[in-house]
Motif scaffolding. Structure first.
Motif, PDB file in Angstrom:
ATOM      1  N   LEU A 139     -98.920 -17.756 -49.728  1.00 53.77           N
ATOM      2  CA  LEU A 139     -98.808 -17.470 -48.297  1.00 53.77           C
ATOM      3  C   LEU A 139     -97.601 -16.574 -48.033  1.00 53.77           C
ATOM      4  CD1 LEU A 139     -99.773 -17.961 -45.409  1.00 53.77           C
ATOM      5  CD2 LEU A 139     -98.315 -20.012 -45.353  1.00 53.77           C
ATOM      6  N   GLY A 140     -96.483 -16.857 -48.716  1.00 58.06           N
ATOM      7  CA  GLY A 140     -95.314 -16.007 -48.563  1.00 58.06           C
ATOM      8  C   GLY A 140     -95.602 -14.584 -48.988  1.00 58.06           C
ATOM      9  N   SER A 141     -96.355 -14.430 -50.074  1.00 60.19           N
ATOM     10  CA  SER A 141     -96.708 -13.087 -50.527  1.00 60.19           C
ATOM     11  C   SER A 141     -97.635 -12.396 -49.540  1.00 60.19           C
ATOM     12  CB  SER A 141     -97.372 -13.159 -51.909  1.00 60.19           C
ATOM     13  OG  SER A 141     -96.465 -13.618 -52.885  1.00 60.19           O
ATOM     14  N   ALA A 142     -98.624 -13.138 -49.027  1.00 52.54           N
ATOM     15  CA  ALA A 142     -99.586 -12.555 -48.092  1.00 52.54           C
ATOM     16  C   ALA A 142     -98.909 -12.134 -46.791  1.00 52.54           C
ATOM     17  CB  ALA A 142    -100.714 -13.540 -47.813  1.00 52.54           C
ATOM     18  N   VAL A 143     -98.138 -13.051 -46.211  1.00 52.95           N
ATOM     19  CA  VAL A 143     -97.442 -12.731 -44.967  1.00 52.95           C
ATOM     20  C   VAL A 143     -96.371 -11.678 -45.215  1.00 52.95           C
ATOM     21  CG1 VAL A 143     -96.001 -13.672 -43.128  1.00 52.95           C
ATOM     22  CG2 VAL A 143     -97.944 -14.988 -43.969  1.00 52.95           C
ATOM     23  N   GLY A 144     -95.697 -11.784 -46.377  1.00 58.97           N
ATOM     24  CA  GLY A 144     -94.683 -10.786 -46.712  1.00 58.97           C
ATOM     25  C   GLY A 144     -95.276  -9.404 -46.826  1.00 58.97           C
ATOM     26  N   VAL A 175     -89.902 -16.968 -52.288  1.00 59.38           N
ATOM     27  CA  VAL A 175     -90.118 -16.325 -53.591  1.00 59.38           C
ATOM     28  C   VAL A 175     -91.339 -15.414 -53.544  1.00 59.38           C
ATOM     29  CG1 VAL A 175     -90.782 -16.754 -55.990  1.00 59.38           C
ATOM     30  CG2 VAL A 175     -88.947 -18.090 -54.959  1.00 59.38           C
ATOM     31  N   GLY A 176     -92.403 -15.896 -52.911  1.00 57.89           N
ATOM     32  CA  GLY A 176     -93.611 -15.086 -52.799  1.00 57.89           C
ATOM     33  C   GLY A 176     -93.379 -13.808 -52.024  1.00 57.89           C
ATOM     34  N   ALA A 177     -92.640 -13.899 -50.919  1.00 52.64           N
ATOM     35  CA  ALA A 177     -92.358 -12.713 -50.111  1.00 52.64           C
ATOM     36  C   ALA A 177     -91.499 -11.710 -50.883  1.00 52.64           C
ATOM     37  CB  ALA A 177     -91.658 -13.127 -48.814  1.00 52.64           C
ATOM     38  N   LEU A 178     -90.478 -12.202 -51.572  1.00 47.76           N
ATOM     39  CA  LEU A 178     -89.607 -11.317 -52.343  1.00 47.76           C
ATOM     40  C   LEU A 178     -90.385 -10.614 -53.459  1.00 47.76           C
ATOM     41  CD1 LEU A 178     -86.480 -13.642 -52.641  1.00 47.76           C
ATOM     42  CD2 LEU A 178     -86.505 -11.394 -51.541  1.00 47.76           C
ATOM     43  N   THR A 179     -91.226 -11.369 -54.140  1.00 47.73           N
ATOM     44  CA  THR A 179     -91.974 -10.803 -55.259  1.00 47.73           C
ATOM     45  C   THR A 179     -92.918  -9.698 -54.802  1.00 47.73           C
ATOM     46  OG1 THR A 179     -91.888 -12.940 -56.402  1.00 47.73           O
ATOM     47  CG2 THR A 179     -93.503 -11.341 -57.181  1.00 47.73           C
ATOM     48  N   ILE A 180     -93.658  -9.943 -53.717  1.00 48.98           N
ATOM     49  CA  ILE A 180     -94.612  -8.937 -53.253  1.00 48.98           C
ATOM     50  C   ILE A 180     -93.895  -7.731 -52.668  1.00 48.98           C
ATOM     51  CG2 ILE A 180     -94.943  -9.722 -50.867  1.00 48.98           C
ATOM     52  CD1 ILE A 180     -97.648  -8.515 -53.363  1.00 48.98           C
ATOM     53  N   GLY A 181     -92.743  -7.953 -52.042  1.00 45.09           N
ATOM     54  CA  GLY A 181     -91.993  -6.830 -51.483  1.00 45.09           C
ATOM     55  C   GLY A 181     -91.555  -5.853 -52.554  1.00 45.09           C
TER      56      GLY A 181
END
Length: 518
Positions: free
Chosen positions: A421-426, A294-300
């Motif tokens: 973390l997902g957002s940061a790595v994403g 979810v974090g990666a999708l949101t930041i992307g």
């Protein structure tokens, strides 16, 4: 003012259920309002800055560095969340929340007066350390004050904060960027933060039995160092140095070694900053991995949808902001209904339904072309928002519902850590993809414009900074096309993230039962 019984007893809720009494002496309505204000503090900032990136790049330069504005904020937020979760379980929620608000506002002031991109990046790091307390402690408070049944409704209220911020944030960001200054997007945090702190100071009272604790500073330092090096390698690889260079290899190897050392330290620590048991149970592991996605999708989407709308489609910052707002409007609408759904079919199945919308919306975004209508952009983002609303809330409530008060801060912190973390790595991975695409195209331009472009990804500043129109038409068109390919490759990566999210959710058991610990 209502007073709950002493800790260890049960308090009856208005709906007739029960919740563990943890020493709170407060009216839940005003406290919830304060929690929503605190959530809005972080939500407003995350939506405002997305539409201001082109203006920031125009004033400060450094297009290839702009992913750091997101990554450093999310990195410092991620690595501090476990610490805050641990402190919240031992010192209480209120002092941790006050500390986070104060540091976030200090970072906002520093961002507002930044005179260069490196200074702004450092200021964002300070903001992130403060935000690391605000969001997870807010969610922990909700877990304390409301039963699982009540949280179905309250999560909708909290999600509505993101919806309001989605409209107000991009609008303010666009207005400030176009008519005043992008610096005001940070200064606007000050009155909101002051209001949140004032309400909490007056309305939220808790009684916590304080004991001496051993803070796992070694674990926190090693985790920060390891993640920082990995993200540094992802962001600068292929831009500042070659992917196969000695420098790149050393950075990734040292980062990996530090992360392995972190696991060893946590196994031996008396009070680990991030207890490994939060990843050893199926429901916790699945919920945390889902939050990572979810974090990666949101930041992307937050990082590159406005860039696509402004740089490729040629819209204004204000219009790009409304296109992004469609995602975070769909999110609270779905989240408000997710509660009713997961009470019937369970947490995991509700989140899986959301994943269908996420993948469908991501595919629609990946199919956008260089001349797509802005309404198509907004509609696709709205579909993704619906999916995220159905996926994010159930996974958070699921991990909170299987532990007691004394572990709720830790599991909530771990879940928020995973999302950050997902957002940061994403942000790092998506930034690497975009920068590599731009660098490749700018290194091999058509012969007619070969001498008119810089040889690195900062050529994107030509377009985002508004200089393309003053250059030769062929140069402007090539930069615009290059930016389209860069964002398109990021959007394809979002589809892959959506699929990985399904795998994470399948790790969760279909029905949740309270966990037992030795």
């Amino acid at each position: 003012m209502a007073t709950t019984p002493a800790a260890g007893t049960q308090a009856t809720t208005p709906e007739g259920g029960t919740r563990a009494a943890v020493g709170f002496r407060s009216d839940r309505g005003p406290v919830l309002a304060a929690i929503m204000l605190c959530t809005g503090l972080v939500a407003l900032d995350s939506t405002i800055i997305a539409t201001a990136v082109p203006s920031i790049v125009r004033d400060l330069g450094g297009f290839s560095q702009f992913p750091w504005l997101f990554s450093i904020y999310l990195l410092t937020q991620a690595v501090t969340v476990p610490l805050y979760g641990k402190f919240a379980d031992s010192l209480g929620r209120k002092p941790v929340m006050f500390f986070g608000i104060a540091l976030f506002l200090l970072g906002s002031i520093l961002c507002g007066v930044a005179w260069s991109m490196p200074v702004l990046i450092i200021a964002r790091a300070v903001q992130g350390i403060g935000a690391g307390a605000v969001q997870p402690i807010s969610m922990t408070m909700v877990g304390d004050l409301y039963t699982v049944e009540e949280r179905a409704r309250v999560q909708g209220y909290l999600a509505s904060v993101w919806g309001i911020s989605a409209v107000v944030g991009p609008t303010l960001g666009g207005v400030f960027s176009e008519y005043v200054s992008w610096r005001w997007i940070f200064f606007v945090n000050l009155p909101l933060g002051a209001a949140a702190a004032w309400v909490l100071a007056r309305r939220f009272v808790e009684r916590v039995e304080r004991r001496k604790h051993r803070v796992d500073f070694a674990g926190a330092a090693v985790l920060t160092g390891g993640l920082s090096l990995i993200i540094l390698g992802l962001l600068e690889g292929g831009v500042a140095w070659s992917w196969v260079s000695t420098r790149s290899l050393v950075i990734f190897v040292i980062g990996a070694v530090l992360l392995v050392a972190f696991v060893v330290i946590e196994r031996r620590a008396a009070e680990p900053v991030l207890p490994l048991w939060v990843f050893s149970r199926r429901i916790l592991a699945g919920g945390n991995l889902a939050s990572l996605v979810v974090g990666a999708l949101t930041i992307g989407l937050s990082s590159y949808l406005p860039t696509y709308a402004e740089g490729v489609l040629g819209t204004s910052a204000l219009v790009a902001g409304f296109a992004l707002a469609a995602m975070t409007v769909g999110w609270p609408i779905a989240a408000s209904q997710a509660g009713r759904l997961y009470l019937r079919v369970g947490f995991r199945d509700t989140a899986l339904i959301g994943s269908v919308f996420v993948i469908g919306g991501a595919v629609l975004i990946a199919l956008l072309g260089a001349g797509s209508a802005i309404l198509a952009v907004a509609g696709s983002a709205f579909v993704v928002g619906i999916g995220l609303g159905l996926a994010a809330s159930p996974t958070l409530v699921a991990v909170q519902s299987v532990v007691g008060w004394d572990r709720r801060g830790v599991v909530t912190g771990a879940n928020m850590f995973s999302r950050s973390l997902g957002s940061a790595v994403g942000a790092a991975i998506f930034g690497a993809i975009a920068n590599a695409t731009l660098a490749s195209r700018f290194a091999h331009p058509p012969a007619a414009i070969a001498g008119q472009l810089p040889r690195n990804a900062d050529a994107g500043s030509l377009l985002l900074g508004g200089h393309a129109n003053s250059a030769a038409p062929a140069v402007g068109e090539y930069v615009r096309t290059s930016l389209y390919y860069a964002t398109h490759h990021v959007f394809l990566s979002l589809v892959v993230c959506g699929v990985l999210g399904v795998g994470a959710l399948l790790l969760m058991p279909r029905r949740s039962e309270p966990l037992t610990f030795d």
